[in-house]
Design a protein around this motif. Structure first.
Motif, PDB file in Angstrom:
ATOM      1  N   GLY A 166       6.461   7.738  12.004  1.00  0.00           N
ATOM      2  CA  GLY A 166       6.867   9.110  12.258  1.00  0.00           C
ATOM      3  C   GLY A 166       6.958   9.967  11.016  1.00  0.00           C
ATOM      4  N   SER A 167       7.081   9.330   9.848  1.00  0.00           N
ATOM      5  CA  SER A 167       7.158  10.071   8.587  1.00  0.00           C
ATOM      6  C   SER A 167       5.795  10.227   7.927  1.00  0.00           C
ATOM      7  N   GLY A 168       4.759   9.716   8.588  1.00  0.00           N
ATOM      8  CA  GLY A 168       3.419   9.828   8.032  1.00  0.00           C
ATOM      9  C   GLY A 168       3.049   8.716   7.087  1.00  0.00           C
ATOM     10  N   ARG A 169       3.932   7.724   6.923  1.00  0.00           N
ATOM     11  CA  ARG A 169       3.626   6.616   6.025  1.00  0.00           C
ATOM     12  C   ARG A 169       2.693   5.622   6.695  1.00  0.00           C
ATOM     13  N   LEU A 170       1.803   5.046   5.885  1.00  0.00           N
ATOM     14  CA  LEU A 170       0.881   4.045   6.411  1.00  0.00           C
ATOM     15  C   LEU A 170       1.659   2.771   6.731  1.00  0.00           C
ATOM     16  N   VAL A 171       1.484   2.244   7.929  1.00  0.00           N
ATOM     17  CA  VAL A 171       2.263   1.080   8.330  1.00  0.00           C
ATOM     18  C   VAL A 171       1.407  -0.135   8.658  1.00  0.00           C
ATOM     19  N   ARG A 172       0.182   0.058   9.148  1.00  0.00           N
ATOM     20  CA  ARG A 172      -0.673  -1.091   9.444  1.00  0.00           C
ATOM     21  C   ARG A 172      -2.126  -0.657   9.474  1.00  0.00           C
ATOM     22  N   ALA A 173      -2.984  -1.581   9.098  1.00  0.00           N
ATOM     23  CA  ALA A 173      -4.417  -1.296   9.089  1.00  0.00           C
ATOM     24  C   ALA A 173      -5.076  -1.914  10.312  1.00  0.00           C
ATOM     25  N   ARG A 174      -5.989  -1.157  10.907  1.00  0.00           N
ATOM     26  CA  ARG A 174      -6.838  -1.665  11.973  1.00  0.00           C
ATOM     27  C   ARG A 174      -8.223  -1.932  11.400  1.00  0.00           C
ATOM     28  N   PRO A 175      -9.101  -2.604  12.098  1.00  0.00           N
ATOM     29  CA  PRO A 175     -10.452  -2.824  11.576  1.00  0.00           C
ATOM     30  C   PRO A 175     -11.116  -1.495  11.229  1.00  0.00           C
ATOM     31  N   VAL A 176     -11.885  -1.473  10.128  1.00  0.00           N
ATOM     32  CA  VAL A 176     -12.486  -0.217   9.691  1.00  0.00           C
ATOM     33  C   VAL A 176     -13.461   0.336  10.731  1.00  0.00           C
TER      34      VAL A 176
END
Length: 213
Positions: A150-160
């Protein structure tokens, strides 16, 4: 340097009419990437770094911000690859090309001087080369495959492959992969994040240009 205006506008001369392409550039202290993008297609890309006094690639060559000769070698190398990319696009019958680069802002916290000063000097050098350079503000470029909280921080990556075309996918064959025709990728472990960022920078520039087309 100083010939960019004719080089870029000249890309349209004698070329097949088509969509405007943008060469997006992600400037960095040790690696600078460029991706030529036309609409959603990644046409060509490269990741290069600075070189030592003997002309050998050296990631640390520009670490000393007082060594202006080292920065000049890095900048000259970057201009060479930009011009080669434009020439390749012209030779393939491509249309006009605009240059775009991410703006480098002074850091808000503690950071090594070279980490922001060298990229900022690259932006200044590109502006001297092309006064019509499109300046794109930082916006998480290269990280569109990340979820944010909700704060715009990156939290997890999905496949590119969730957000990027096959040229940026890690696998080859039917699943994609970096085209063999692309330029060098000199990043330490072959990282592609710089090129994904350059692709996003080009996309942001294309969005800016859209009303004028």
């Amino acid at each position: 340097m100083g010939t960019m205006t004719s080089a870029v506008t000249g890309a349209a001369a004698g070329a097949v009419a088509g969509a405007v392409a943008v060469l997006g550039i992600d400037p960095g202290r040790r690696w600078t990437a460029g991706v030529l993008r036309q609409e959603a297609e990644a046409v060509h890309g490269w990741t290069i770094g600075p070189v030592d006094a003997s002309g050998r690639p050296s990631a640390a060559a520009a670490d000393n911000v007082h060594d202006l000769a080292a920065w000049a070698r890095y900048m000259a190398r970057l201009i060479d690859v930009v011009e080669a990319t434009l020439q390749q696009h012209r030779d393939a019958g491509g249309g006009p090309v605009r240059l775009a680069c991410e703006v480098v802002l002074p850091p808000g916290g503690r950071i090594a001087l070279a980490d922001w000063l060298i990229p900022r000097q690259i932006v200044a050098g590109l502006l001297a080369y092309d006064p019509n350079l499109l300046l794109i503000r930082p916006d998480g470029h290269g990280k569109r495959h990340y979820d944010r909280d909700g704060s715009g921080r990156l939290v997890r990556a999905r496949p590119v492959n969730a957000n990027y075309p096959p040229a940026f996918w890690p696998a080859k064959g039917e699943r994609g992969g970096r085209p063999a025709s692309w330029g060098p990728c000199e990043a330490r472990r072959g990282e592609r994040d710089h090129e994904r960022a350059a692709y996003d920078i080009a996309g942001a520039a294309l969005a800016q240009l859209q009303p004028a087309q």
